[in-house]
Design a protein around this motif. Structure first.
Motif, mmCIF file in Angstrom:
data_model
loop_
_atom_site.group_PDB
_atom_site.id
_atom_site.type_symbol
_atom_site.label_atom_id
_atom_site.label_comp_id
_atom_site.label_asym_id
_atom_site.label_seq_id
_atom_site.Cartn_x
_atom_site.Cartn_y
_atom_site.Cartn_z
ATOM 1 N N VAL A 1 19.703 -5.103 -19.068
ATOM 2 C CA VAL A 1 19.568 -3.689 -19.445
ATOM 3 C C VAL A 1 20.929 -3.067 -19.720
ATOM 4 O O VAL A 1 21.128 -2.401 -20.751
ATOM 5 C CB VAL A 1 18.827 -2.912 -18.347
ATOM 6 C CG1 VAL A 1 18.906 -1.411 -18.588
ATOM 7 C CG2 VAL A 1 17.367 -3.362 -18.268
ATOM 8 N N THR A 2 21.900 -3.270 -18.821
ATOM 9 C CA THR A 2 23.203 -2.628 -19.013
ATOM 10 C C THR A 2 23.984 -3.282 -20.146
ATOM 11 O O THR A 2 24.700 -2.609 -20.894
ATOM 12 C CB THR A 2 24.020 -2.648 -17.719
ATOM 13 O OG1 THR A 2 24.165 -4.003 -17.252
ATOM 14 C CG2 THR A 2 23.339 -1.829 -16.634
ATOM 15 N N PRO B 1 24.651 -11.948 -19.095
ATOM 16 C CA PRO B 1 23.977 -11.902 -17.790
ATOM 17 C C PRO B 1 22.882 -12.954 -17.706
ATOM 18 O O PRO B 1 22.361 -13.427 -18.724
ATOM 19 C CB PRO B 1 23.406 -10.485 -17.740
ATOM 20 C CG PRO B 1 23.324 -10.045 -19.159
ATOM 21 C CD PRO B 1 24.447 -10.734 -19.880
ATOM 22 N N ALA B 2 22.538 -13.313 -16.481
ATOM 23 C CA ALA B 2 21.585 -14.403 -16.262
ATOM 24 C C ALA B 2 20.204 -14.105 -16.812
ATOM 25 O O ALA B 2 19.463 -15.023 -17.170
ATOM 26 C CB ALA B 2 21.497 -14.705 -14.757
ATOM 27 N N ASP B 3 19.849 -12.812 -16.925
ATOM 28 C CA ASP B 3 18.498 -12.470 -17.375
ATOM 29 C C ASP B 3 18.436 -12.117 -18.857
ATOM 30 O O ASP B 3 17.459 -11.528 -19.317
ATOM 31 C CB ASP B 3 17.924 -11.322 -16.535
ATOM 32 C CG ASP B 3 18.801 -10.069 -16.554
ATOM 33 O OD1 ASP B 3 19.958 -10.158 -17.000
ATOM 34 O OD2 ASP B 3 18.314 -9.006 -16.106
ATOM 35 N N LEU B 4 19.465 -12.502 -19.621
ATOM 36 C CA LEU B 4 19.487 -12.203 -21.045
ATOM 37 C C LEU B 4 19.380 -13.488 -21.864
ATOM 38 O O LEU B 4 20.119 -14.445 -21.635
ATOM 39 C CB LEU B 4 20.783 -11.468 -21.412
ATOM 40 C CG LEU B 4 20.985 -11.147 -22.889
ATOM 41 C CD1 LEU B 4 19.916 -10.184 -23.391
ATOM 42 C CD2 LEU B 4 22.379 -10.571 -23.121
ATOM 43 N N ASP B 5 18.495 -13.494 -22.840
ATOM 44 C CA ASP B 5 18.362 -14.608 -23.766
ATOM 45 C C ASP B 5 19.537 -14.550 -24.750
ATOM 46 O O ASP B 5 19.751 -13.513 -25.391
ATOM 47 C CB ASP B 5 17.034 -14.464 -24.515
ATOM 48 C CG ASP B 5 16.724 -15.639 -25.425
ATOM 49 O OD1 ASP B 5 17.676 -16.289 -25.914
ATOM 50 O OD2 ASP B 5 15.523 -15.885 -25.660
ATOM 51 N N PRO B 6 20.317 -15.624 -24.901
ATOM 52 C CA PRO B 6 21.468 -15.581 -25.810
ATOM 53 C C PRO B 6 21.080 -15.293 -27.256
ATOM 54 O O PRO B 6 21.866 -14.738 -28.019
ATOM 55 C CB PRO B 6 22.095 -16.972 -25.662
ATOM 56 C CG PRO B 6 21.032 -17.841 -25.090
ATOM 57 C CD PRO B 6 20.211 -16.933 -24.231
ATOM 58 N N SER C 1 13.647 -27.822 -22.798
ATOM 59 C CA SER C 1 12.214 -27.937 -23.098
ATOM 60 C C SER C 1 11.380 -27.259 -22.013
ATOM 61 O O SER C 1 10.181 -27.053 -22.177
ATOM 62 C CB SER C 1 11.813 -29.408 -23.210
ATOM 63 O OG SER C 1 12.061 -30.088 -21.984
ATOM 64 N N LYS C 2 12.030 -26.888 -20.902
ATOM 65 C CA LYS C 2 11.371 -26.159 -19.820
ATOM 66 C C LYS C 2 12.038 -24.791 -19.663
ATOM 67 O O LYS C 2 12.385 -24.363 -18.575
ATOM 68 C CB LYS C 2 11.471 -26.953 -18.518
ATOM 69 C CG LYS C 2 10.811 -28.328 -18.573
ATOM 70 C CD LYS C 2 10.956 -29.074 -17.248
ATOM 71 C CE LYS C 2 10.267 -30.430 -17.305
ATOM 72 N NZ LYS C 2 10.410 -31.173 -16.022
ATOM 73 N N GLU C 3 12.219 -24.121 -20.775
ATOM 74 C CA GLU C 3 13.011 -22.886 -20.794
ATOM 75 C C GLU C 3 12.528 -21.854 -19.787
ATOM 76 O O GLU C 3 13.322 -21.284 -19.036
ATOM 77 C CB GLU C 3 13.011 -22.291 -22.202
ATOM 78 C CG GLU C 3 13.840 -21.030 -22.315
ATOM 79 C CD GLU C 3 13.993 -20.558 -23.753
ATOM 80 O OE1 GLU C 3 14.558 -19.453 -23.941
ATOM 81 O OE2 GLU C 3 13.560 -21.265 -24.685
ATOM 82 N N ASP C 4 11.252 -21.592 -19.763
ATOM 83 C CA ASP C 4 10.737 -20.565 -18.850
ATOM 84 C C ASP C 4 11.011 -20.935 -17.398
ATOM 85 O O ASP C 4 11.364 -20.071 -16.574
ATOM 86 C CB ASP C 4 9.238 -20.356 -19.067
ATOM 87 C CG ASP C 4 8.927 -19.723 -20.413
ATOM 88 O OD1 ASP C 4 9.850 -19.139 -21.019
ATOM 89 O OD2 ASP C 4 7.761 -19.827 -20.869
ATOM 90 N N GLU C 5 10.835 -22.206 -17.077
ATOM 91 C CA GLU C 5 11.051 -22.649 -15.699
ATOM 92 C C GLU C 5 12.532 -22.534 -15.331
ATOM 93 O O GLU C 5 12.868 -22.124 -14.214
ATOM 94 C CB GLU C 5 10.574 -24.100 -15.549
ATOM 95 C CG GLU C 5 10.551 -24.594 -14.110
ATOM 96 C CD GLU C 5 10.009 -26.015 -14.004
ATOM 97 O OE1 GLU C 5 10.178 -26.609 -12.917
ATOM 98 O OE2 GLU C 5 9.431 -26.522 -14.991
ATOM 99 N N VAL C 6 13.416 -22.893 -16.266
ATOM 100 C CA VAL C 6 14.851 -22.767 -15.990
ATOM 101 C C VAL C 6 15.217 -21.307 -15.794
ATOM 102 O O VAL C 6 15.959 -20.959 -14.862
ATOM 103 C CB VAL C 6 15.680 -23.377 -17.133
ATOM 104 C CG1 VAL C 6 17.169 -23.105 -16.917
ATOM 105 C CG2 VAL C 6 15.431 -24.873 -17.239
ATOM 106 N N ARG C 7 14.696 -20.433 -16.637
ATOM 107 C CA ARG C 7 15.016 -19.008 -16.507
ATOM 108 C C ARG C 7 14.512 -18.457 -15.177
ATOM 109 O O ARG C 7 15.176 -17.629 -14.542
ATOM 110 C CB ARG C 7 14.400 -18.224 -17.667
ATOM 111 C CG ARG C 7 15.062 -18.519 -18.995
ATOM 112 C CD ARG C 7 14.787 -17.448 -20.038
ATOM 113 N NE ARG C 7 15.391 -17.837 -21.287
ATOM 114 C CZ ARG C 7 16.679 -17.767 -21.551
ATOM 115 N NH1 ARG C 7 17.508 -17.301 -20.631
ATOM 116 N NH2 ARG C 7 17.161 -18.154 -22.720
#
Length: 481
Positions: free
Chosen positions: A167-168, A188-193, A219-225
């Motif tokens: 957000v910031t 940030p960790a919660d931002l998709d590049p 290939s496990k993007e959601d799980e990694v995030r």
């Protein structure tokens, strides 16, 4: 004046005679050239003719001249009153300019007033940010917007995101775009590049850092995030009090020295999961997004290596530590001891991630993602200013980049990166007289970039023996940071 660098006796009108000129832009070698310098600028580059009746002649026969090197990720001016040793090591290694990655109001004011320290042989400051975006000044979207506005008003060249949230970060990026000031730094960790690239982020440092970029190629993007939890930040005060910026700097210093010392087991799991599910197709798709949006990368592989191998003798027993200030070494050693106390599985995850970082760097290079060379020197454990840029060249070669690509990343690409294409980074008439004379051909092997016969900075020439004397003086009274 400088404690370490004696003024050059070879200045004014200088000719580098009968040298091979290397052009990083197209990879051409042009032998038998006379490079004439006067007033801090190259005045001509012409074929060698008859005898030269000039006051200063540098013999270039059998040698190669390239533009001086640029380090596009440094913190040299974190200690502006004690920058002499750092600048001396940069000169001795052919580093003639840098991008300062952490500034403040006082630094920006000093630059405006022309009072920044300039000991003999100093590199040129090409760009600087203001204060890092952290919870101190950007804990909310509104705060991030205000911070960007303040830095724009104060004359910062760009804004660096340090510790933000999605957000910031996005609020700051949107405001930076509106004002026409560039924003780059840490995602940030919660931002998709991909979201950052499409939003117009200028540069991504350290390949992320962390696992953020690597989640996008899994290939496990959601799980990694889901495993890539945002790291808890130190308790930085969020109210404006006198000296708050200095307090914040002290609070985060330990983390900055080596962020990997705070790696949690959850983060280690995210590294393992991302690296074990790497998808080359997705990596190439991500690279294409970066190319399409002009998103620059500054990998700083030397920085990530010193972080992830924080207690390796390669770094803790580096003989070049003799140039570093004693207080700096004490901080580094404390950090390495902390790293060694991490769980074995966490250290293994960090070690294993190195191969993924090399692979990602090669993928970006092959795809044409724009990249510049940087080191994160000054404050980061195990990184020796000046020398570290050559370490970076080694790691880029380890990743599979060819010598010309590496040379471009420290010469012509920095000029393009900073919007100064055609103003520096080549050996041509009108360019700054910032040059490195090499004993070997840098297009045959990148290691030739450290075979330095002499350095010219702003039209003043230092021979190999002069550079060795500089190193000896720094070693005798260590003062680099």
């Amino acid at each position: 004046m400088s404690r370490y660098v004696e003024p050059s006796g070879v200045t004014g009108r200088v000719v580098i005679r009968d040298v091979t000129v290397v052009d990083p832009l197209d990879g051409r070698r042009t032998p038998g050239q006379d490079v004439v310098v006067d007033g801090g600028r190259i005045t001509s580059v012409t074929a060698t003719g008859g005898p030269v009746a000039e006051p200063h002649v540098v013999e270039g026969r059998g040698r190669f001249v390239v533009p001086g090197f640029m380090d596009m990720h440094m913190h040299a001016l974190n200690t502006p009153k004690d920058v002499d040793g750092t600048y001396a090591l940069m000169l001795a290694n052919g580093v003639v300019g840098f991008r300062q990655m952490s500034g403040n109001k006082a630094l920006l004011k000093s630059r405006r007033q022309g009072t920044l320290p300039q000991p003999t042989g100093s590199p040129v400051l090409k760009a600087t940010a203001g204060d890092l975006l952290t919870p101190l000044n950007a804990s909310t979207a509104d705060g991030a917007v205000r911070a960007v506005r303040e830095q724009h008003r104060d004359g910062a060249d760009f804004v660096k995101a340090g510790m933000t949230t999605r957000v910031t970060f996005l609020a700051a990026l949107q405001e930076a775009n509106r004002l026409g000031i560039r924003l780059g730094g840490h995602l940030p960790a919660d931002l998709d590049p991909r979201e950052a690239a499409r939003g117009g982020v200028w540069s991504i440092e350290h390949l992320g850092p962390g696992v953020t970029v690597f989640a996008a190629v899994s290939s496990k993007e959601d799980e990694v995030r889901a495993s890539n939890a945002t790291r808890k930040l130190p308790p930085i005060p969020r109210i404006k009090i006198p000296g708050a910026d200095r307090l914040a700097t002290r609070l985060i210093k330990g983390m900055v020295t080596n962020p990997a010392t705070a790696t949690s087991e959850l983060e280690a799991h995210a590294y393992n999961l991302a690296d074990g599910s790497y998808d080359q197709r997705k990596a190439e798709e991500l690279a294409a997004v970066f190319v399409a949006h002009g998103t620059w990368q500054c990998p700083t592989l030397i920085r990530v290596h010193t972080q992830q191998f924080g207690d390796s003798p390669e770094h803790t027993q580096d003989p070049r530590r003799r140039y570093m200030a004693p207080d700096e070494l004490r901080t580094w050693d404390k950090s390495s001891r902390k790293f060694s106390r991490l769980p074995e599985g966490t250290r293994e995850a960090l070690h294993d991630h190195w191969a993924a970082q090399l692979r990602m760097t090669r993928t970006f290079a092959d795809a044409g993602v724009p990249m510049v060379a940087g080191t994160d020197a000054c404050g980061a454990a195990g990184i020796i200013p000046g020398f570290a840029l050559h370490d970076e060249f080694d790691h880029l070669a380890e990743a599979g980049l060819d010598p010309l690509a590496i040379l471009r990343m420290t010469t012509t690409e920095p000029a393009r990166f900073l919007g100064e294409e055609g103003e520096f980074g080549r050996v041509a008439a009108g360019m700054p007289a910032d040059l490195v004379l090499l004993d070997e051909d840098p297009l045959d092997d990148h290691t030739a970039l450290r075979k330095i016969a002499g350095v010219m900075r702003d039209g003043s020439w230092w021979t190999r023996s002069d550079l060795d004397a500089i190193l000896a003086r720094v070693a005798a009274h260590p003062g680099a940071h």
